[in-house]
Design an enzyme around this catalytic site. Structure first.
Site, PDB file in Angstrom:
ATOM      1  N   GLU A   1     -15.667 -13.663 -25.988  1.00  0.00           N
ATOM      2  CA  GLU A   1     -16.088 -13.326 -27.359  1.00  0.00           C
ATOM      3  C   GLU A   1     -17.494 -12.722 -27.418  1.00  0.00           C
ATOM      4  O   GLU A   1     -18.147 -12.778 -28.457  1.00  0.00           O
ATOM      5  CB  GLU A   1     -16.045 -14.584 -28.232  1.00  0.00           C
ATOM      6  CG  GLU A   1     -14.659 -15.156 -28.377  1.00  0.00           C
ATOM      7  CD  GLU A   1     -14.604 -16.206 -29.467  1.00  0.00           C
ATOM      8  OE1 GLU A   1     -14.138 -15.882 -30.561  1.00  0.00           O
ATOM      9  OE2 GLU A   1     -15.052 -17.346 -29.224  1.00  0.00           O
TER      10      GLU A   1
ATOM     11  N   HIS B   1     -23.054 -18.421 -31.232  1.00  0.00           N
ATOM     12  CA  HIS B   1     -21.675 -18.630 -31.687  1.00  0.00           C
ATOM     13  C   HIS B   1     -21.276 -20.036 -31.281  1.00  0.00           C
ATOM     14  O   HIS B   1     -21.476 -20.438 -30.131  1.00  0.00           O
ATOM     15  CB  HIS B   1     -20.716 -17.614 -31.075  1.00  0.00           C
ATOM     16  CG  HIS B   1     -19.278 -18.004 -31.274  1.00  0.00           C
ATOM     17  ND1 HIS B   1     -18.742 -18.215 -32.532  1.00  0.00           N
ATOM     18  CD2 HIS B   1     -18.274 -18.265 -30.396  1.00  0.00           C
ATOM     19  CE1 HIS B   1     -17.474 -18.578 -32.402  1.00  0.00           C
ATOM     20  NE2 HIS B   1     -17.173 -18.624 -31.127  1.00  0.00           N
TER      21      HIS B   1
ATOM     22  N   HIS C   1     -18.637 -23.784 -32.283  1.00  0.00           N
ATOM     23  CA  HIS C   1     -17.505 -24.408 -32.961  1.00  0.00           C
ATOM     24  C   HIS C   1     -17.984 -25.751 -33.525  1.00  0.00           C
ATOM     25  O   HIS C   1     -17.283 -26.752 -33.456  1.00  0.00           O
ATOM     26  CB  HIS C   1     -16.339 -24.620 -31.989  1.00  0.00           C
ATOM     27  CG  HIS C   1     -15.972 -23.400 -31.187  1.00  0.00           C
ATOM     28  ND1 HIS C   1     -15.439 -23.465 -29.936  1.00  0.00           N
ATOM     29  CD2 HIS C   1     -16.091 -22.081 -31.488  1.00  0.00           C
ATOM     30  CE1 HIS C   1     -15.223 -22.222 -29.476  1.00  0.00           C
ATOM     31  NE2 HIS C   1     -15.622 -21.366 -30.401  1.00  0.00           N
TER      32      HIS C   1
ATOM     33  N   HIS D   1     -12.080 -21.629 -36.770  1.00  0.00           N
ATOM     34  CA  HIS D   1     -12.695 -21.340 -35.483  1.00  0.00           C
ATOM     35  C   HIS D   1     -14.105 -21.920 -35.339  1.00  0.00           C
ATOM     36  O   HIS D   1     -14.332 -22.782 -34.505  1.00  0.00           O
ATOM     37  CB  HIS D   1     -12.711 -19.808 -35.307  1.00  0.00           C
ATOM     38  CG  HIS D   1     -13.221 -19.337 -33.987  1.00  0.00           C
ATOM     39  ND1 HIS D   1     -12.938 -18.085 -33.497  1.00  0.00           N
ATOM     40  CD2 HIS D   1     -14.018 -19.919 -33.060  1.00  0.00           C
ATOM     41  CE1 HIS D   1     -13.523 -17.937 -32.322  1.00  0.00           C
ATOM     42  NE2 HIS D   1     -14.183 -19.031 -32.040  1.00  0.00           N
TER      43      HIS D   1
HETATM   44 ZN   LIG Z   1     -15.360 -19.192 -30.339  1.00  0.00          ZN
END
Ligand SMILES: [Zn+2]
Length: 270
Positions: free
Chosen positions: A111, A130, A132, A201
């Site tokens: 990603e 980024h 979660h 996500h």
């Molecule tokens: Zn991710």
């Protein structure tokens, strides 16, 4: 006999020429390096990985990057490993297409396009996280907006957009931002904001420095947890209004070095 020998040499020469052409093509397509970054910046990036893990924002997944100080078209990020295990030797350089400058067999985060496309769209952004982060997930899948509950998360004032990958892709996906087009759509969703949630996500958090991106990541998680608690108590919840968020953001924004130093000591001192 002579013919066989000539055929053999001919095939070998053809293979060699083919390999040379492939290498030249590689050299042409691999982006050039912006040069070595300041070791202190690499140290901060390693610390950011460890802090985010220590603070429960990332686990085996998630990543943090920093824009290369010598070239805004390059960014630095770890190879594809758990953030808690990242060392300086794991840091790789990418261009904004998220192509590694010198992969040397190292694998990249799938990603990584999140980072490249946000750096391309947002010249003000110097660091991207980024994650979660568990407490934010419910706010990405319900109609309850994530809002600043206290002064530490004042940067959430003005709204937190939600990225729906199904809308971006035009149909169901595996939920991963696995190409530049999906990364561009995410960059459009976050717009000029510091945080966007990703439905089903996680979240993306940006800042003008590694320290601020980490600070915002930690307090986005904290705010989400506290907001769910406040809502569970029942009755109306009073959030920071826009002016309070603006004023508090200004005051708290100047103090991010204090928790950074503490978190860094905790995360690296083990
Ligand atoms: Zn991710």
């Amino acid at each position: 006999m002579t013919t066989t020998r000539r055929t053999f040499l001919g095939a070998g020469a053809a293979a060699l020429a083919h390999a040379m052409i492939a290498r030249m093509a590689d050299a042409q397509t691999a982006p050039t390096s912006a040069g070595p970054a300041d070791p202190a910046l690499i140290d901060d990036l390693v610390a950011a990985n460890r802090i985010l893990a220590d603070q429960g924002v990332v686990d085996g997944y998630g990543h943090v990057s920093v824009r290369h100080p010598a070239d805004p078209q390059r960014y630095l990020m770890s190879r594809s490993i758990a953030p808690e295990t990242v060392t300086a030797a794991d840091i790789m350089e990418y261009d904004l297409d998220s192509t590694a400058v010198d992969a040397r067999g190292r694998t990249s985060y799938l990603e990584r396009f999140i980072h490249g496309e946000i750096y391309r769209a947002r010249p003000d952004v110097k660091s991207v996280v980024h994650n979660h982060s568990p407490s934010v997930i419910p706010f990405g899948v319900t109609t309850v907006p994530l809002r600043p509950l206290y002064h530490m998360s004042a940067f959430l004032g003005g709204g937190v957009p939600i990225y729906d990958i199904k809308a971006a892709a035009g149909g169901p996906t595996d939920m991963l931002v696995r190409n530049a087009a999906l990364g561009r759509a995410l960059a459009q969703t976050i717009g000029a904001r510091p945080v966007a949630l990703m439905r089903g996500h996680g979240a993306v958090v940006v800042g003008p420095s590694i320290q601020i991106a980490v600070f915002r990541s930690v307090y986005t998680e904290m705010n989400a947890r506290l907001q769910a608690q406040a809502m569970a108590l029942g009755g109306p919840v009073t959030y920071l209004d826009d002016e309070e968020a603006r004023l508090a953001g200004g005051s708290v924004g100047g103090t991010v070095v204090r928790p950074w130093d503490l978190w860094r000591k905790k995360a690296l001192g083990r």
